[in-house]
Scaffold this motif. Structure first.
Motif, PDB file in Angstrom:
ATOM      1  N   CYS A 181      -0.033  -2.308  11.711  1.00  0.00           N
ATOM      2  CA  CYS A 181       0.406  -3.626  11.262  1.00  0.00           C
ATOM      3  C   CYS A 181       1.699  -4.563  11.659  1.00  0.00           C
ATOM      4  CB  CYS A 181       0.797  -3.335   9.531  1.00  0.00           C
ATOM      5  SG  CYS A 181       0.994  -4.892   8.761  1.00  0.00           S
ATOM      6  N   LEU A 182       1.383  -4.997  12.812  1.00  0.00           N
ATOM      7  CA  LEU A 182       2.292  -5.943  13.385  1.00  0.00           C
ATOM      8  C   LEU A 182       2.782  -7.180  12.205  1.00  0.00           C
ATOM      9  CD1 LEU A 182       1.282  -6.475  17.022  1.00  0.00           C
ATOM     10  CD2 LEU A 182       3.092  -5.104  16.375  1.00  0.00           C
ATOM     11  N   PRO A 183       4.015  -7.119  11.678  1.00  0.00           N
ATOM     12  CA  PRO A 183       4.238  -7.955  10.814  1.00  0.00           C
ATOM     13  C   PRO A 183       4.252  -9.429  10.924  1.00  0.00           C
ATOM     14  CG  PRO A 183       6.410  -6.889  11.578  1.00  0.00           C
ATOM     15  CD  PRO A 183       5.128  -6.204  12.163  1.00  0.00           C
ATOM     16  N   THR A 184       4.136  -9.890  12.310  1.00  0.00           N
ATOM     17  CA  THR A 184       4.174 -11.355  12.544  1.00  0.00           C
ATOM     18  C   THR A 184       2.298 -11.634  12.728  1.00  0.00           C
ATOM     19  OG1 THR A 184       4.065 -10.776  14.941  1.00  0.00           O
ATOM     20  CG2 THR A 184       6.170 -11.334  13.830  1.00  0.00           C
ATOM     21  N   MET A 185       1.515 -10.686  12.615  1.00  0.00           N
ATOM     22  CA  MET A 185       0.159 -10.941  12.592  1.00  0.00           C
ATOM     23  C   MET A 185      -0.554 -10.545  11.028  1.00  0.00           C
ATOM     24  SD  MET A 185      -1.206  -9.731  16.377  1.00  0.00           S
ATOM     25  CE  MET A 185      -2.611 -10.258  16.294  1.00  0.00           C
ATOM     26  N   PHE A 186      -0.152  -9.671  10.383  1.00  0.00           N
ATOM     27  CA  PHE A 186      -0.699  -9.070   9.191  1.00  0.00           C
ATOM     28  C   PHE A 186       0.058  -9.162   8.114  1.00  0.00           C
ATOM     29  CE2 PHE A 186      -3.125  -7.487  13.069  1.00  0.00           C
ATOM     30  CZ  PHE A 186      -4.511  -8.603  12.608  1.00  0.00           C
ATOM     31  N   GLN A 187      -0.275  -9.081   6.996  1.00  0.00           N
ATOM     32  CA  GLN A 187       0.431  -8.794   5.861  1.00  0.00           C
ATOM     33  C   GLN A 187       0.756  -7.229   5.754  1.00  0.00           C
ATOM     34  OE1 GLN A 187      -1.004 -10.257   2.179  1.00  0.00           O
ATOM     35  NE2 GLN A 187      -1.923 -12.292   3.366  1.00  0.00           N
ATOM     36  N   ALA A 188       1.835  -6.798   5.216  1.00  0.00           N
ATOM     37  CA  ALA A 188       2.162  -5.488   4.916  1.00  0.00           C
ATOM     38  C   ALA A 188       1.125  -4.879   4.207  1.00  0.00           C
ATOM     39  CB  ALA A 188       3.522  -5.443   4.157  1.00  0.00           C
ATOM     40  N   ILE A 189       0.491  -3.353   4.442  1.00  0.00           N
ATOM     41  CA  ILE A 189      -0.510  -3.015   3.753  1.00  0.00           C
ATOM     42  C   ILE A 189       0.115  -1.978   2.727  1.00  0.00           C
ATOM     43  CG2 ILE A 189      -2.213  -1.139   4.005  1.00  0.00           C
ATOM     44  CD1 ILE A 189      -2.828  -3.681   5.611  1.00  0.00           C
ATOM     45  N   GLU A 190      -0.214  -2.091   1.576  1.00  0.00           N
ATOM     46  CA  GLU A 190       0.291  -1.451   0.473  1.00  0.00           C
ATOM     47  C   GLU A 190      -0.387  -0.113   0.115  1.00  0.00           C
ATOM     48  OE1 GLU A 190       0.704  -1.911  -4.203  1.00  0.00           O
ATOM     49  OE2 GLU A 190       1.680  -3.653  -3.192  1.00  0.00           O
ATOM     50  N   ILE A 191       0.615   0.964   0.222  1.00  0.00           N
ATOM     51  CA  ILE A 191      -0.077   2.435  -0.075  1.00  0.00           C
ATOM     52  C   ILE A 191       0.872   2.971  -0.976  1.00  0.00           C
ATOM     53  CG2 ILE A 191      -0.608   4.784   0.916  1.00  0.00           C
ATOM     54  CD1 ILE A 191      -0.745   2.973   3.674  1.00  0.00           C
ATOM     55  N   ASP A 192       0.399   3.450  -2.063  1.00  0.00           N
ATOM     56  CA  ASP A 192       1.018   4.271  -3.191  1.00  0.00           C
ATOM     57  C   ASP A 192       2.136   3.196  -3.707  1.00  0.00           C
ATOM     58  OD1 ASP A 192      -0.732   6.257  -2.878  1.00  0.00           O
ATOM     59  OD2 ASP A 192       1.175   7.344  -1.594  1.00  0.00           O
ATOM     60  N   GLY A 193       1.872   1.960  -3.756  1.00  0.00           N
ATOM     61  CA  GLY A 193       2.969   1.042  -4.381  1.00  0.00           C
ATOM     62  C   GLY A 193       3.919   0.436  -3.252  1.00  0.00           C
ATOM     63  N   ASP A 194       4.078   1.104  -2.156  1.00  0.00           N
ATOM     64  CA  ASP A 194       5.093   0.577  -1.225  1.00  0.00           C
ATOM     65  C   ASP A 194       4.330  -0.043  -0.022  1.00  0.00           C
ATOM     66  OD1 ASP A 194       7.355   1.408  -2.151  1.00  0.00           O
ATOM     67  OD2 ASP A 194       7.282   3.435  -1.434  1.00  0.00           O
ATOM     68  N   PRO A 195       5.048  -1.156   0.377  1.00  0.00           N
ATOM     69  CA  PRO A 195       4.435  -1.943   1.689  1.00  0.00           C
ATOM     70  C   PRO A 195       4.748  -1.075   3.008  1.00  0.00           C
ATOM     71  CG  PRO A 195       6.509  -2.860   0.786  1.00  0.00           C
ATOM     72  CD  PRO A 195       6.378  -1.825  -0.012  1.00  0.00           C
ATOM     73  N   TYR A 196       3.579  -1.272   3.764  1.00  0.00           N
ATOM     74  CA  TYR A 196       4.044  -0.510   5.190  1.00  0.00           C
ATOM     75  C   TYR A 196       3.691  -1.495   6.509  1.00  0.00           C
ATOM     76  CZ  TYR A 196       4.547   3.858   3.025  1.00  0.00           C
ATOM     77  OH  TYR A 196       4.934   5.082   2.117  1.00  0.00           O
ATOM     78  N   TRP A 197       4.582  -1.458   7.384  1.00  0.00           N
ATOM     79  CA  TRP A 197       4.281  -1.980   8.742  1.00  0.00           C
ATOM     80  C   TRP A 197       3.996  -0.975  10.059  1.00  0.00           C
ATOM     81  CZ3 TRP A 197       9.203  -5.581   8.356  1.00  0.00           C
ATOM     82  CH2 TRP A 197       9.142  -6.930   7.553  1.00  0.00           C
TER      83      TRP A 197
END
Length: 342
Positions: A181-197
């Motif tokens: 997940c490149l943060p300039t292209m996609f929204q952060a992916i949420e896993i177990d309540g936390d956002p990931y890049w």
């Protein structure tokens, strides 16, 4: 020594990320899987390396080495098929000149400029990612849990800034998308309540799990981002490209430096120390990427991916010819050079 004469050897793989450039790794894996004496114990992967790792492990669970090769073929073909409808296409001049760059693509240039002013939450409010469907179609995540190949997939926790390593039972399409997940292209992916890049910010790939959790003593690193690049970048595109390479290599180099230091002070008589003392490091050569720019990481044309696969196979062949006899015996790269000047 011919492959048929060699005793089986457990190895583990470390796969870097790099968008479409991950097709080079596809070629490397395709060639290594032809060697029946090489038995893959586990794989650490980030971004495109995570995709390759998960597809390989699932394919292997379904049909052994040939199943893994077939699965990788299907995955990259699916990526290319989806890219036929992508707005990121080479311009006419680049096609005529045989260049793989998207630097002159009006859509790429436009999106690059927009990404400096607007976030993906503005430009892609639905967070559409074509890879989601491809991953769901190409990977059986239930089967992946039971794969004999152990996986270590890295994503970066946005809140803490630390990397999280996901293992087989935790891996889903969202985990793989988070790792890429490149943060300039996609929204952060949420896993177990936390956002990931993208995991490249915290481990590209993460190396220590390969030493701590696997039985293999030989690690084969497949690099994508050039550590060294001649000359000084001067254009805006060249500067941004090199900045990305440096930042995505920094954590890996730091971790390799730490491993080199641990190997020097490790006590072979201590269980924990013995793990580091026995570790043997190898690396598949990759000189191709120094001639490719950042924008080509978004080029998923079949001809480009096929060329990268061919080059990856060639590099793996070169590695086996040059360093194959060192596998199971000694390291073929010198980590101690990383300690020079420290």
């Amino acid at each position: 020594m011919r492959a048929m004469e060699r005793s089986p050897l457990l190895v583990d793989l470390a796969l870097q990320g790099g968008g479409a450039h991950g097709a080079f790794t596809w070629g490397v894996l395709d060639r290594l899987l032809e060697e029946s004496w090489l038995q893959i114990d586990g794989v650490s992967g980030t971004s495109a390396g995570a995709m390759n790792a998960a597809v390989l492990a699932d394919g292997y669970a379904a049909g052994g080495a040939q199943g893994a090769r077939d699965a990788l073929d299907r995955y990259w073909k699916a990526v290319s098929d989806a890219a036929r409808f992508s707005p990121f296409q080479r311009g006419p001049l680049d096609r005529m000149m045989g260049r793989w760059t998207l630097d002159s693509s009006p859509m790429f240039v436009g999106m690059d400029l927009l990404s400096r002013l607007f976030s993906p939450y503005d430009l892609n409010p639905g967070n559409f990612n074509p890879l989601k469907r491809i991953l769901d179609e190409c990977i059986d995540f239930e089967r992946l849990k039971a794969s004999p190949i152990q996986l270590f997939i890295t994503a970066t926790n946005v809140r803490t800034g630390r990397g999280r390593v996901f293992r087989n039972a935790e891996i889903s399409a969202d985990v793989l998308l988070a790792s890429a997940c490149l943060p300039t292209m996609f929204q952060a992916i949420e896993i177990d309540g936390d956002p990931y890049w993208d995991g490249g910010y915290s481990g590209n790939p993460t190396m220590t799990p390969l030493v701590r959790y696997l039985n293999s003593d030989d690690t084969i690193l497949v690099p994508i981002n050039p550590v060294e690049r001649p000359g000084t970048p001067k254009t805006a595109a060249e500067i941004m490209n090199r900045l990305n390479e440096v930042s995505f290599n920094a954590v890996l180099l730091k971790e390799l430096r730490m491993i080199a230091m641990l190997r020097k002070v490790a006590d072979p008589g201590n269980t924990e120390g013995a793990e580091w003392a026995k570790m043997r490091m190898h690396m598949v050569p990759n000189t191709l990427m120094a001639g490719l720019g950042f924008s080509s990481k978004l080029n998923a044309e079949w001809d480009f991916l096929s060329m990268l696969k061919v080059e990856g196979r060639k590099s793996a062949e070169e590695f086996l010819a040059r360093d194959g006899d060192k596998l199971g015996v000694t390291s073929s790269i010198d980590l101690d050079v990383l300690l020079e000047g420290v």
